[in-house]
Scaffold this active site. Structure first.
Site, short mmCIF file in Angstrom:
data_model
loop_
_atom_site.label_atom_id
_atom_site.label_comp_id
_atom_site.label_asym_id
_atom_site.label_seq_id
_atom_site.Cartn_x
_atom_site.Cartn_y
_atom_site.Cartn_z
N CYS A 86 0.79 -1.25 0.01
CA CYS A 86 0.07 -0.11 0.00
C CYS A 86 0.98 1.38 0.07
O CYS A 86 1.62 1.62 -0.83
CB CYS A 86 -1.02 -0.09 1.27
SG CYS A 86 -2.31 1.23 0.84
N HIS B 142 -3.89 -4.86 -0.32
CA HIS B 142 -3.27 -5.73 1.01
C HIS B 142 -3.62 -7.04 1.11
O HIS B 142 -4.56 -7.61 1.26
CB HIS B 142 -4.25 -5.21 2.26
CG HIS B 142 -4.15 -3.47 2.57
ND1 HIS B 142 -2.91 -3.24 3.42
CD2 HIS B 142 -4.73 -2.40 2.16
CE1 HIS B 142 -3.07 -1.89 3.47
NE2 HIS B 142 -4.09 -1.27 2.54
N GLU C 270 -2.45 -9.18 3.18
CA GLU C 270 -2.82 -9.57 4.50
C GLU C 270 -4.27 -9.50 4.79
O GLU C 270 -4.75 -10.18 5.70
CB GLU C 270 -2.16 -8.86 5.68
CG GLU C 270 -2.60 -7.54 5.80
CD GLU C 270 -2.12 -6.41 5.12
OE1 GLU C 270 -2.54 -5.11 5.15
OE2 GLU C 270 -1.56 -6.60 3.87
#
Length: 198
Positions: free
Chosen positions: A77, A180, A182
């Protein structure tokens, strides 16, 4: 495997730690230069504002540490955006790894205005790159951003939101993703796995 997450004032660190734990990896969060440069893999996350983050990195000489890394490094990001030359966000000179500019989304089509920031799932068009091993073209990833990197010679994946933009970059040992991983379910997990296997 020794994985380090760069600790600075714009890290979305907790969710990255959890995602790595799910893969059986315990990462160290640090701003110690020696520790960062001796790691097997470096993750440079980021949520926040470009100029504040760059000032913080410079004050602690972390800008030099990041650009001198020889091992695989993944910017996430804002972390990816800071690896570019320049960001329109508060007119910020960045780290200059990727030869491209970061621009703000603009509403050119007033009949169908874009929601800015882009928040949510969007699909990615990928190229053949080790970061995307076993990832299907058109897979969905999770985005939260108002700024984007223009398409350039380091682009390895693109996404459409009003325009086509770079959602992943790679030059030498430096990788960056706008989304992202994650928070991107199985696709994100596979991308993190691939990064750890580089």
């Amino acid at each position: 495997m020794n994985v380090v997450i760069v600790k600075y004032n714009a890290g979305n660190i907790q969710s990255v730690l959890f995602a790595l734990e799910r893969l059986g990896v315990t990462a160290v969060v640090t701003d110690d230069k020696e520790q960062i440069l001796s790691a097997d893999k470096i993750i440079f996350p980021g949520v926040g504002e470009a100029s504040t983050a760059m000032n913080y990195l410079k004050q602690r000489s972390l800008d030099k540490v990041i650009t001198s890394a020889k091992q695989p490094l993944l910017g996430i990001c804002l972390g990816m955006q800071l690896l570019c030359n320049y960001s329109e966000e508060n007119n910020t000179e960045c780290l200059g790894i990727f030869n491209t500019q970061v621009k703000r989304f603009t509403n050119t089509d007033l009949a169908n205005p874009l929601k800015i920031p882009q928040i949510g799932w969007n699909n990615i068009s990928i190229t053949d790159n080790p970061l995307f091993r076993n990832v299907k073209d058109g897979s969905y990833c999770y985005f939260v951003h108002s700024y984007y990197a223009e398409i350039n010679e380091s682009s390895i994946a693109t996404t459409h939101y009003g325009i086509e933009f770079s959602c992943a970059l790679n030059k030498d040992n430096f990788y960056g993703v706008q989304f992202h991983p994650e928070k991107s379910a199985e696709t994100g997990e596979q991308i993190l796995k691939n990064f750890l296997a580089l």
